[in-house]
Design an enzyme around this catalytic site. Structure first.
Site, PDB file in Angstrom:
ATOM      1  N   GLY A  47       0.868  -1.169   0.000  1.00  0.00           N
ATOM      2  CA  GLY A  47       0.000   0.000   0.000  1.00  0.00           C
ATOM      3  C   GLY A  47       0.898   1.209   0.000  1.00  0.00           C
ATOM      4  N   GLU A  48       0.673   2.121   0.902  1.00  0.00           N
ATOM      5  CA  GLU A  48       1.500   3.312   1.019  1.00  0.00           C
ATOM      6  C   GLU A  48       1.943   3.405   2.478  1.00  0.00           C
ATOM      7  OE1 GLU A  48       2.503   4.989  -1.664  1.00  0.00           O
ATOM      8  OE2 GLU A  48       3.804   5.960  -0.219  1.00  0.00           O
ATOM      9  N   SER A  49       3.235   3.170   2.709  1.00  0.00           N
ATOM     10  CA  SER A  49       3.704   3.039   4.093  1.00  0.00           C
ATOM     11  C   SER A  49       3.487   4.318   4.905  1.00  0.00           C
ATOM     12  CB  SER A  49       5.175   2.621   4.118  1.00  0.00           C
ATOM     13  OG  SER A  49       5.969   3.530   3.394  1.00  0.00           O
ATOM     14  N   CYS A  78       6.179  -5.297   0.559  1.00  0.00           N
ATOM     15  CA  CYS A  78       6.335  -3.967  -0.033  1.00  0.00           C
ATOM     16  C   CYS A  78       6.188  -2.870   1.037  1.00  0.00           C
ATOM     17  CB  CYS A  78       5.380  -3.822  -1.204  1.00  0.00           C
ATOM     18  SG  CYS A  78       5.958  -2.608  -2.380  1.00  0.00           S
ATOM     19  N   ARG A 105      13.017   3.434  -0.101  1.00  0.00           N
ATOM     20  CA  ARG A 105      11.673   3.457  -0.694  1.00  0.00           C
ATOM     21  C   ARG A 105      11.717   3.858  -2.167  1.00  0.00           C
ATOM     22  NH1 ARG A 105       7.974   7.312   2.256  1.00  0.00           N
ATOM     23  NH2 ARG A 105       6.436   6.314   0.908  1.00  0.00           N
ATOM     24  N   ILE A 139       5.601  -3.182  -7.442  1.00  0.00           N
ATOM     25  CA  ILE A 139       4.796  -1.965  -7.635  1.00  0.00           C
ATOM     26  C   ILE A 139       5.387  -0.850  -6.766  1.00  0.00           C
ATOM     27  CG2 ILE A 139       2.493  -0.935  -7.499  1.00  0.00           C
ATOM     28  CD1 ILE A 139       1.367  -3.846  -7.542  1.00  0.00           C
ATOM     29  N   ARG A 140       6.053   0.073  -7.371  1.00  0.00           N
ATOM     30  CA  ARG A 140       6.754   1.154  -6.646  1.00  0.00           C
ATOM     31  C   ARG A 140       7.476   0.575  -5.422  1.00  0.00           C
ATOM     32  NH1 ARG A 140       3.942   5.840  -4.758  1.00  0.00           N
ATOM     33  NH2 ARG A 140       5.866   6.951  -5.112  1.00  0.00           N
ATOM     34  N   HIS A 175       4.913  -8.640  -4.570  1.00  0.00           N
ATOM     35  CA  HIS A 175       3.541  -8.903  -4.102  1.00  0.00           C
ATOM     36  C   HIS A 175       3.125 -10.350  -4.386  1.00  0.00           C
ATOM     37  CE1 HIS A 175       2.193  -4.784  -3.104  1.00  0.00           C
ATOM     38  NE2 HIS A 175       3.179  -4.449  -3.924  1.00  0.00           N
ATOM     39  N   GLU A 177       0.854 -11.982  -3.098  1.00  0.00           N
ATOM     40  CA  GLU A 177      -0.615 -12.128  -3.011  1.00  0.00           C
ATOM     41  C   GLU A 177      -1.293 -11.850  -4.346  1.00  0.00           C
ATOM     42  OE1 GLU A 177       1.165  -9.673  -2.036  1.00  0.00           O
ATOM     43  OE2 GLU A 177       0.149  -7.765  -2.382  1.00  0.00           O
TER      44      GLU A 177
HETATM   45  N1  GLN Z   1       5.876   2.965  -2.563  1.00  0.00           N
HETATM   46  C1  GLN Z   1       5.185   2.457  -1.416  1.00  0.00           C
HETATM   47  C2  GLN Z   1       5.811   2.998  -0.116  1.00  0.00           C
HETATM   48  O1  GLN Z   1       6.818   3.608  -0.155  1.00  0.00           O
HETATM   49  C3  GLN Z   1       5.180   0.948  -1.386  1.00  0.00           C
HETATM   50  C4  GLN Z   1       4.444   0.431  -2.601  1.00  0.00           C
HETATM   51  C5  GLN Z   1       3.739  -0.880  -2.381  1.00  0.00           C
HETATM   52  O2  GLN Z   1       3.470  -1.300  -1.257  1.00  0.00           O
HETATM   53  N2  GLN Z   1       3.343  -1.489  -3.467  1.00  0.00           N
HETATM   54  O3  GLN Z   1       5.271   2.803   0.927  1.00  0.00           O
END
Ligand code: GLN
Length: 192
Positions: A47-49, A78, A105, A139-140, A175, A177
């Site tokens: 997600g987005e930490s 991630c 990150r 993913i990022r 990921h 999952e």
């Molecule tokens: N870019 C996100 C972060 O820095 C991590 C991306 C992800 O969980 N797919 O938190």
């Protein structure tokens, strides 16, 4: 049947729930501190930490989550791996420090640099699960830049660790999952 919590504040917790059930355990979506008493292990999803950290503070879950990790297995993917790490940079960010790793990150670049690749795994991963390469969705994603002496690399991509365990904890920068291969979740269930 083992009960595996999935931190369900933000991110792709639903896909982890399905992956846990496919691997043979019951998934519990965790949003309250009382739920930590009901679970044998916890997944922190992608997600987005930064957002997840804000929500963890807002819901007073930082301390119970850290306490859970001192006793029970935690698997971070991630953004979850970023939260579990000891050091986070680019930019520097607070984390739980459950594993002795340092992560950078968004280290592969922008969203457009997200990718699906086949990665080779260590023979140990195959002997503990089943043989074959892993399909890895990035993913990022962060890059694990430092692995402490008691942490242990189970798979790499382009020379960087992407699946690492330390004692009862596990992190993946990709990921698992989001693919149908159950082996990474199965490996985590072995730790419960
Ligand atoms: N870019 C996100 C972060 O820095 C991590 C991306 C992800 O969980 N797919 O938190």
């Amino acid at each position: 049947m083992k009960q595996v919590g999935v931190l369900a504040l933000q991110g792709d917790f639903a896909a982890h729930g399905a992956a846990i059930e496919r691997a043979g355990a019951r998934a519990v979506f965790v949003r309250d501190r009382e739920q930590f008493a009901q679970i044998d292990g916890l997944v922190i999803p992608g997600g987005e930490s930064t957002t997840m950290l804000k929500l963890l503070h807002y819901d007073n879950l930082m301390e119970p989550l850290a306490a859970f990790g001192r006793e029970k297995p935690v698997f971070g993917t991630c953004a979850g791996a970023i939260l579990i790490a000891r050091n986070v940079f680019h930019p520097t960010q607070e984390s739980l420090g459950l594993m002795d790793i340092g992560v950078e990150r968004n280290a592969y670049g922008r969203q457009i640099d997200s990718r699906v690749v086949e990665i080779a795994v260590e023979p140990e991963f195959e002997s503990r699960t089943a043989p074959g390469k892993l399909e890895a969705v990035f993913i990022r994603a962060p890059i694990i830049r430092r692995v402490g002496p008691s942490a242990h690399v189970l798979a790499e991509y382009r020379g960087d660790p992407v699946l690492v365990e330390e004692g009862r904890h596990l992190v993946a920068t990709f990921h698992p999952e989001l693919t149908s291969d159950p082996r990474v979740h199965a490996l985590f269930l072995e730790k419960l």
